[in-house]
Write a protein that holds these residues in place. Sequence first.
Motif, short mmCIF file in Angstrom:
data_model
loop_
_atom_site.label_atom_id
_atom_site.label_comp_id
_atom_site.label_asym_id
_atom_site.label_seq_id
_atom_site.Cartn_x
_atom_site.Cartn_y
_atom_site.Cartn_z
N VAL A 127 61.08 28.68 -20.87
CA VAL A 127 61.00 28.91 -19.43
C VAL A 127 62.29 28.48 -18.69
O VAL A 127 62.79 29.23 -17.86
CB VAL A 127 59.76 28.20 -18.85
CG1 VAL A 127 59.76 28.26 -17.32
CG2 VAL A 127 58.50 28.85 -19.40
N PRO A 128 62.88 27.28 -18.99
CA PRO A 128 64.09 26.90 -18.26
C PRO A 128 65.20 27.94 -18.41
O PRO A 128 65.88 28.28 -17.44
CB PRO A 128 64.51 25.57 -18.91
CG PRO A 128 63.29 25.06 -19.57
CD PRO A 128 62.48 26.25 -19.96
N LYS A 164 64.82 31.10 -19.01
CA LYS A 164 64.42 32.30 -18.26
C LYS A 164 64.72 32.13 -16.78
O LYS A 164 65.21 33.03 -16.11
CB LYS A 164 62.93 32.55 -18.46
CG LYS A 164 62.65 33.56 -19.56
CD LYS A 164 61.18 33.96 -19.50
CE LYS A 164 60.88 35.08 -20.48
NZ LYS A 164 61.61 36.32 -20.22
N LEU A 165 64.39 30.91 -16.27
CA LEU A 165 64.61 30.63 -14.84
C LEU A 165 66.08 30.79 -14.50
O LEU A 165 66.45 31.40 -13.49
CB LEU A 165 64.19 29.20 -14.51
CG LEU A 165 62.70 28.95 -14.35
CD1 LEU A 165 62.43 27.47 -14.12
CD2 LEU A 165 62.17 29.77 -13.17
N ALA A 189 67.18 34.37 -14.56
CA ALA A 189 66.72 35.06 -13.34
C ALA A 189 67.60 34.63 -12.16
O ALA A 189 67.99 35.45 -11.33
CB ALA A 189 65.26 34.71 -13.07
N ALA A 190 67.97 33.33 -12.13
CA ALA A 190 68.82 32.83 -11.04
C ALA A 190 70.19 33.50 -11.04
O ALA A 190 70.83 33.64 -9.99
CB ALA A 190 68.99 31.31 -11.17
N LEU A 192 69.99 22.62 -16.89
CA LEU A 192 69.14 23.14 -15.81
C LEU A 192 69.09 22.16 -14.65
O LEU A 192 69.29 22.52 -13.49
CB LEU A 192 67.73 23.43 -16.34
CG LEU A 192 66.72 23.88 -15.29
CD1 LEU A 192 67.12 25.23 -14.69
CD2 LEU A 192 65.32 24.00 -15.87
#
Length: 316
Positions: free
Chosen positions: A14-15, A17-18, A21-22, A306
Motif C-alpha cells: 500500500v505505501p 501504491k500511495l 498515485a501521489a 514514505l
Amino acid sequence: MPQTLYSDQKGIPVPNKLLLAASENKKLERIATKSKLTRPIVQRYVAGTTLAEALDVTEQLNSVGIDVSLDLLGESVHDLKQSEAATAEYIRVIEGMAPRSASATVSVKLSQLGIVISSESCEKNLRRLLEAARAHGCEVEVDMEHSSVGRETLEIFRRCHVEYPETRVAIQACMRSTFQDLYEFGDKPPKIRLVKGAFDEKVDVAILDRDDVTAQYQHFAKWALANLPDPAFGTHDDACIETVKRTARELGIDKRSFEFQMLQGVRRELQEELVREGYRVRVYLPYGTEWYPYLTRRMAEKPANLLLFLRSVVGS
Ligand SMILES: Cc1cc2nc3c(=O)[nH]c(=O)nc-3n(C[C@H](O)[C@H](O)[C@H](O)COP(=O)(O)OP(=O)(O)OC[C@H]3O[C@@H](n4cnc5c(N)ncnc54)[C@H](O)[C@@H]3O)c2cc1C
C-alpha cells in the motif's frame, strides 16, 4: 530465447501504491515543489536545476570512474510546442555535455518528446535527438514508462533502432510482454537497460510480487548477458548484481563488456566498490526543476521514505 517465469497475482504494498498515485497528483506536486522541507530529499536524488550544475556533478562522478546518463526532468508536456522545446533543450544538453564527458549518454522519456500528443511528432523529435547525439559522438537511452505509453515507445524505438543501433532502450523485467518484446527484435537485438519497473501496473500486464520480479530480473539478466550486445543492468539489488557478476564469470564475459547502472543518490558506496572491482558503472543523473514525478517514484522504491515524504508535504 528468454521465457517468462511467473504469473503471480499478489499486489504491491500500500505505501508504494500511495506514492505512485501521489506522483500524478497535481495538487501535491504544487505543495511539494514549493516546500522548503523537500529540499534535502531533492538534493539527494537530483543533480541540480541547471545544466551547469548537472555537468559539475558529472565531472565529480567521472573523477571517481563513474559514467553518467543525464536526464532532463519534465515528463508531462501538453502540446507540440513544449515537446519541441524539450527536444531543443536535450540537444543543448548533448552539445554542452559531449566536450566535458566523452562517455556520457542522455536518457529521455518519450512522453517528454510528445508521445501522448502525436506519435509521429514524437518520433521526429527523437530522430532529431539521435542525429544530434551521433554528430557529437554521444548515445541516447530511451527510458521505459507506464504501460499506457510502453507499447508505442517500443514501436518508435524499434523503427529508430534500424538506423541508430547504438541507442539503448530500458526494458522492464516486471512486464509480462518482455519475453515477446525481446524476441521480436529477431537477429538485430538492441542494447538494453534491464530494470525491474517503477510504475503502478495492473496484474494483467505486469508481475506485481517483488520477489517474483527479482527472480524474473535475474532470469532476463542471464539471458541478456548471453545474447544481447553491451547490456546494462539498472539495479541496486545485491541479489541481481551478484547474478550478473556470477553469470558473466561463468560465460567468460569480460567485466567491461556490460555495465551496471544506478540512480543518483542511491548506494553510492556500492557504485564505487564496483568501479574498484573493474566493472563499468553509470549513474542516472536527473536535473531540472520538474523533479516531482521522478522523486515520488524514487520514494515508492523505498517504503521507509514514505514518512519522510509525507512530513515534507504535510509540514508545509
Ligand atoms: C539507472 C536506472 C534507470 C532506470 N530506468 C527506468 C526506466 O526507464 N523505467 C522504469 O520503469 N524504471 C526504471 N528504473 C527504476 C527501476 O525500475 C526500479 O524501480 C529501481 O531501480 C528499484 O529497483 P532495484 O532493482 O534497485 O531493486 P529494489 O529491490 O527496489 O532495491 C534494492 C535496494 O536498493 C536500494 N534502493 C532501491 N531504490 C532506492 C531508492 N529509490 N532510494 C533509496 N534506496 C533505494 C534499497 O536499499 C533497496 O533495498 C531505473 C533504475 C535505474 C537504476
